[in-house]
Design a protein around this motif. Structure first.
Motif, PDB file in Angstrom:
ATOM      1  N   TYR A 137       0.803  -1.224   0.000  1.00  0.00           N
ATOM      2  CA  TYR A 137       0.000   0.000   0.000  1.00  0.00           C
ATOM      3  C   TYR A 137       0.837   1.276   0.000  1.00  0.00           C
ATOM      4  N   CYS A 138       2.147   1.115  -0.001  1.00  0.00           N
ATOM      5  CA  CYS A 138       3.015   2.283  -0.160  1.00  0.00           C
ATOM      6  C   CYS A 138       3.613   2.327  -1.565  1.00  0.00           C
ATOM      7  N   LEU A 139       3.535   1.208  -2.285  1.00  0.00           N
ATOM      8  CA  LEU A 139       4.072   1.165  -3.640  1.00  0.00           C
ATOM      9  C   LEU A 139       2.990   1.467  -4.671  1.00  0.00           C
ATOM     10  N   PRO A 234       9.255   1.844   0.379  1.00  0.00           N
ATOM     11  CA  PRO A 234       9.918   0.556   0.576  1.00  0.00           C
ATOM     12  C   PRO A 234      10.273  -0.099  -0.752  1.00  0.00           C
ATOM     13  N   ARG A 235      11.280  -0.954  -0.706  1.00  0.00           N
ATOM     14  CA  ARG A 235      11.631  -1.729  -1.890  1.00  0.00           C
ATOM     15  C   ARG A 235      10.585  -2.836  -2.105  1.00  0.00           C
ATOM     16  N   LYS A 236      10.714  -3.573  -3.192  1.00  0.00           N
ATOM     17  CA  LYS A 236       9.705  -4.573  -3.545  1.00  0.00           C
ATOM     18  C   LYS A 236       9.549  -5.633  -2.453  1.00  0.00           C
ATOM     19  N   ALA A 237       8.375  -6.252  -2.442  1.00  0.00           N
ATOM     20  CA  ALA A 237       8.040  -7.244  -1.426  1.00  0.00           C
ATOM     21  C   ALA A 237       9.137  -8.285  -1.258  1.00  0.00           C
ATOM     22  N   GLY A 238       9.509  -8.531  -0.009  1.00  0.00           N
ATOM     23  CA  GLY A 238      10.520  -9.542   0.310  1.00  0.00           C
ATOM     24  C   GLY A 238      11.921  -8.993   0.455  1.00  0.00           C
TER      25      GLY A 238
END
Length: 246
Positions: A137-139, A234-238
């Protein structure tokens, strides 16, 4: 009520909180639902009544020793809320809070929606659940929740660098990120100093204390949001968990 809440009442009293009959009833219903749902899905390894009261309910509200949740109608997001900690106990004690419970597992959110309904927490439409990873939800460009909350809280087990990357992008400038850490966190905070700065935050306090009438150590870390977080984060998930910022 079949359970004896006298110790929990005493514990909350040590925070300057006198529980009402309504709040006691809400905690009692919460406990019953937690145990019932835990039989069919993994919500918590802590199930003994006194332990749930101390290590979940009291612990979730312990942040009020160092941050005044009662002051305003803050908007608060609980990142990786799991079984609703700390968000639901905070809502019970501070009903004026506008709370969003974010979790990646839909089954947990089904449980939380029943808790919200059974405890009557959503009378004013001021608590909701959200399904997704912290990064999602921030990307997202449309419907992004980036920098829209006064407070982000998390009681997740991730290190402070990773937690900061999950949480600080949600906090508006002037707001706060409050991390509940289970052990002495000084070394972890030292490692996370660069990450917190990079994400626009500044660590203002890290208070170690024992939960009331126990030898259980906790640290409440409060990070103030000083500047907007770069769109790179944030960077991509994970990625935040695999490669914590330095």
């Amino acid at each position: 009520m079949t359970n004896d809440y006298s110790q929990m009442i005493k514990d909350f009293s040590s925070f300057g909180i006198e529980l009402t009959d309504k709040q006691l009833d809400q905690f009692d219903k919460y406990y019953q639902l937690l145990i019932k749902w835990n039989e069919v899905m993994n919500l918590t390894a802590i199930t003994e009544f006194n332990d749930v009261c101390k290590l979940h309910f009291v612990d979730s509200v312990s942040g009020c020793k160092f941050f005044d949740f009662s002051k305003e109608e803050f908007s608060l997001v609980d990142i990786g809320t799991g079984a609703g900690f700390p968000g639901i106990p905070l809502k019970i004690i501070f009903p004026q809070l506008h709370i969003t419970l974010l979790d990646s597992l839909n089954k947990r959110l089904n449980f939380l929606n029943e808790v919200i309904d059974q405890l009557g927490l959503n009378e004013s439409g001021s608590i909701k659940t959200l399904h997704g990873r912290a990064e999602d939800y921030c990307l997202a460009k449309e419907g992004s929740l980036r920098e829209t909350f006064d407070i982000a809280v998390s009681r997740a087990v991730a290190n402070m660098s990773t937690l900061s990357e999950y949480c600080l992008p949600y906090v508006k400038v002037g707001g706060s990120f409050i991390a509940y850490k289970s052990e002495k966190a000084q070394e972890e905070l030292k490692d996370a100093k660069g990450a917190i700065h990079l994400l626009g935050g500044k660590l203002v306090s890290a208070d170690e204390f024992l939960l009331p009438d126990s030898d259980v150590s906790r640290t409440i870390c409060i990070v103030e949001k000083k500047e907007n977080t770069s769109k790179k984060y944030p960077r991509k998930a994970g990625v935040p968990s695999k490669q914590p910022l330095k």
